[in-house]
Design a protein around this motif. Structure first.
Motif, mmCIF file in Angstrom:
data_model
loop_
_atom_site.group_PDB
_atom_site.id
_atom_site.type_symbol
_atom_site.label_atom_id
_atom_site.label_comp_id
_atom_site.label_asym_id
_atom_site.label_seq_id
_atom_site.Cartn_x
_atom_site.Cartn_y
_atom_site.Cartn_z
ATOM 1 N N ASP A 190 0.824 -1.205 0.000
ATOM 2 C CA ASP A 190 0.000 0.000 0.000
ATOM 3 C C ASP A 190 0.865 1.265 0.000
ATOM 4 O OD1 ASP A 190 -2.377 1.410 -0.058
ATOM 5 O OD2 ASP A 190 -2.552 1.479 2.124
ATOM 6 N N THR A 191 1.845 1.300 -0.917
ATOM 7 C CA THR A 191 2.765 2.438 -0.975
ATOM 8 C C THR A 191 2.909 2.945 -2.408
ATOM 9 O OG1 THR A 191 4.689 1.006 -1.297
ATOM 10 C CG2 THR A 191 4.104 1.549 0.988
ATOM 11 N N ARG A 192 3.372 4.163 -2.548
ATOM 12 C CA ARG A 192 3.667 4.714 -3.875
ATOM 13 C C ARG A 192 4.743 3.889 -4.571
ATOM 14 N NH1 ARG A 192 4.048 11.184 -2.633
ATOM 15 N NH2 ARG A 192 1.837 11.473 -2.226
ATOM 16 N N ALA A 193 5.742 3.483 -3.806
ATOM 17 C CA ALA A 193 6.833 2.705 -4.388
ATOM 18 C C ALA A 193 6.302 1.412 -5.005
ATOM 19 C CB ALA A 193 7.892 2.397 -3.329
ATOM 20 N N PHE A 194 5.363 0.771 -4.362
ATOM 21 C CA PHE A 194 4.803 -0.465 -4.900
ATOM 22 C C PHE A 194 4.056 -0.199 -6.202
ATOM 23 C CE2 PHE A 194 1.704 -3.935 -5.228
ATOM 24 C CZ PHE A 194 2.547 -5.031 -5.118
ATOM 25 N N ARG A 195 3.271 0.896 -6.234
ATOM 26 C CA ARG A 195 2.537 1.237 -7.460
ATOM 27 C C ARG A 195 3.507 1.525 -8.603
ATOM 28 N NH1 ARG A 195 -1.286 4.084 -3.863
ATOM 29 N NH2 ARG A 195 0.017 5.903 -4.150
ATOM 30 N N VAL A 196 4.585 2.256 -8.309
ATOM 31 C CA VAL A 196 5.601 2.529 -9.343
ATOM 32 C C VAL A 196 6.230 1.206 -9.790
ATOM 33 C CG1 VAL A 196 7.851 3.611 -9.781
ATOM 34 C CG2 VAL A 196 6.056 4.899 -8.607
ATOM 35 N N GLY A 197 6.485 0.311 -8.839
ATOM 36 C CA GLY A 197 7.040 -0.997 -9.164
ATOM 37 C C GLY A 197 6.125 -1.811 -10.067
ATOM 38 N N LEU A 198 4.822 -1.756 -9.818
ATOM 39 C CA LEU A 198 3.866 -2.470 -10.675
ATOM 40 C C LEU A 198 3.859 -1.911 -12.090
ATOM 41 C CD1 LEU A 198 0.734 -3.064 -8.400
ATOM 42 C CD2 LEU A 198 2.334 -4.771 -9.287
ATOM 43 N N ILE A 199 3.904 -0.589 -12.219
ATOM 44 C CA ILE A 199 3.935 0.023 -13.551
ATOM 45 C C ILE A 199 5.242 -0.352 -14.252
ATOM 46 C CG2 ILE A 199 3.991 2.208 -14.823
ATOM 47 C CD1 ILE A 199 2.206 3.345 -12.510
ATOM 48 N N HIS A 200 6.354 -0.285 -13.535
ATOM 49 C CA HIS A 200 7.668 -0.657 -14.067
ATOM 50 C C HIS A 200 7.631 -2.104 -14.580
ATOM 51 C CE1 HIS A 200 12.060 -1.021 -14.208
ATOM 52 N NE2 HIS A 200 11.997 -2.040 -13.364
ATOM 53 N N MET A 201 7.098 -3.008 -13.771
ATOM 54 C CA MET A 201 7.016 -4.413 -14.162
ATOM 55 C C MET A 201 6.113 -4.604 -15.381
ATOM 56 S SD MET A 201 5.581 -7.687 -12.013
ATOM 57 C CE MET A 201 3.894 -7.107 -12.099
ATOM 58 N N THR A 202 4.960 -3.963 -15.374
ATOM 59 C CA THR A 202 4.012 -4.104 -16.477
ATOM 60 C C THR A 202 4.617 -3.615 -17.789
ATOM 61 O OG1 THR A 202 2.149 -3.862 -14.952
ATOM 62 C CG2 THR A 202 1.703 -3.467 -17.292
ATOM 63 N N LEU A 203 5.240 -2.446 -17.761
ATOM 64 C CA LEU A 203 5.879 -1.935 -18.977
ATOM 65 C C LEU A 203 6.971 -2.882 -19.464
ATOM 66 C CD1 LEU A 203 6.150 1.893 -18.205
ATOM 67 C CD2 LEU A 203 4.571 0.750 -19.783
ATOM 68 N N ASN A 204 7.778 -3.403 -18.541
ATOM 69 C CA ASN A 204 8.845 -4.319 -18.938
ATOM 70 C C ASN A 204 8.293 -5.603 -19.547
ATOM 71 O OD1 ASN A 204 11.015 -2.704 -18.292
ATOM 72 N ND2 ASN A 204 11.118 -3.444 -16.195
ATOM 73 N N LEU A 205 7.214 -6.121 -18.987
ATOM 74 C CA LEU A 205 6.618 -7.325 -19.546
ATOM 75 C C LEU A 205 6.020 -7.052 -20.931
ATOM 76 C CD1 LEU A 205 4.973 -8.872 -16.360
ATOM 77 C CD2 LEU A 205 7.033 -9.659 -17.556
ATOM 78 N N LEU A 206 5.417 -5.887 -21.113
ATOM 79 C CA LEU A 206 4.891 -5.519 -22.433
ATOM 80 C C LEU A 206 6.020 -5.382 -23.451
ATOM 81 C CD1 LEU A 206 2.142 -2.907 -21.446
ATOM 82 C CD2 LEU A 206 1.788 -5.202 -22.411
ATOM 83 N N VAL A 207 7.116 -4.751 -23.051
ATOM 84 C CA VAL A 207 8.266 -4.594 -23.938
ATOM 85 C C VAL A 207 8.845 -5.961 -24.299
ATOM 86 C CG1 VAL A 207 10.660 -3.765 -24.019
ATOM 87 C CG2 VAL A 207 8.843 -2.236 -23.258
ATOM 88 N N THR A 208 8.972 -6.831 -23.311
ATOM 89 C CA THR A 208 9.513 -8.165 -23.567
ATOM 90 C C THR A 208 8.607 -8.942 -24.524
ATOM 91 O OG1 THR A 208 10.574 -8.171 -21.395
ATOM 92 C CG2 THR A 208 10.299 -10.307 -22.478
ATOM 93 N N ALA A 209 7.296 -8.834 -24.330
ATOM 94 C CA ALA A 209 6.350 -9.491 -25.242
ATOM 95 C C ALA A 209 6.464 -8.906 -26.647
ATOM 96 C CB ALA A 209 4.925 -9.352 -24.711
ATOM 97 N N ALA A 210 6.623 -7.591 -26.758
ATOM 98 C CA ALA A 210 6.769 -6.961 -28.074
ATOM 99 C C ALA A 210 8.039 -7.448 -28.772
ATOM 100 C CB ALA A 210 6.785 -5.432 -27.931
ATOM 101 N N TYR A 211 9.127 -7.553 -28.021
ATOM 102 C CA TYR A 211 10.361 -8.052 -28.625
ATOM 103 C C TYR A 211 10.249 -9.534 -28.981
ATOM 104 C CZ TYR A 211 13.317 -3.931 -28.374
ATOM 105 O OH TYR A 211 13.873 -2.688 -28.585
ATOM 106 N N ALA A 212 9.572 -10.325 -28.155
ATOM 107 C CA ALA A 212 9.370 -11.743 -28.499
ATOM 108 C C ALA A 212 8.571 -11.848 -29.795
ATOM 109 C CB ALA A 212 8.671 -12.474 -27.360
ATOM 110 N N GLY A 213 7.530 -11.028 -29.918
ATOM 111 C CA GLY A 213 6.755 -10.996 -31.160
ATOM 112 C C GLY A 213 7.587 -10.532 -32.343
#
Length: 181
Positions: A88-111
């Motif tokens: 329940d912290t700002r850092a966690f929310r930033v971490g979730l966005i960071h992770m989500t963007l990285n997973l999207l980028v990784t999926a885009a590169y895999a594609g």
């Protein structure tokens, strides 16, 4: 004085898997996909300016594959770092966005890899669509990297606490000077 929540975010969930206190593995592992994907974009662009682009197009394709493998390894230890952050912290929310963007980028590169590998693989300069997908993916990775920097340098996630950091700023022992007369 760091709060209890800040202290929690500095300690690894598993030092064996995520790296010991003050030495997380995630930051060193992310250099593999970043370097591979930047190199792939350079090869993509270069494939449009040389007479024989095949080797650059193939090299770019394999750099993308190397980056995907490196990103998956970095994601595993990065996820462990995320688990150390109170939810329940700002850092966690930033971490979730960071992770989500990285997973999207990784999926885009895999594609992008699969797109390039289709058929007999690359045989000419990299296609415009593939080049644009690589450039956009790299730009999104830059945004995610900014957020990762915010986690480490602004919020201090997995960074040693200030008391530990202060040890590095204690004057080093000096050898007494020898005066010659």
């Amino acid at each position: 004085m760091p709060s209890e929540l800040q202290q929690q975010a500095k300690r690894p969930v598993s030092a064996t898997l995520a790296g010991p206190y003050g030495h997380p593995f995630h930051p060193i592992l992310v250099t593999v996909p970043i370097g591979a994907w930047v190199g792939s974009l350079v090869f993509d662009i270069a494939s449009h300016v040389v007479d024989d682009p095949d080797f650059l197009a193939r090299g770019s394709m394999w750099l993308i594959a190397l980056g995907v493998i490196g990103a998956l390894l970095a994601a595993m230890v990065g996820f462990l770092d995320l688990l150390a952050i109170p939810t329940d912290t700002r850092a966690f929310r930033v971490g979730l966005i960071h992770m989500t963007l990285n997973l999207l980028v990784t999926a885009a590169y895999a594609g992008n890899f699969l797109w390039r590998h289709a058929g007999d693989g690359p045989s000419d300069s990299v296609g415009t669509g593939q080049l644009v997908l690589g450039a956009v993916s790299l730009a999104v990775l830059g945004v995610s990297g900014y957020l990762g920097g915010k986690l480490a340098y602004h919020y201090g996630v997995r960074v040693a606490d200030e008391a530990t950091q202060a040890e590095g700023f204690v004057p080093a022992h000096r050898r007494p000077s020898r005066r010659t007369g």
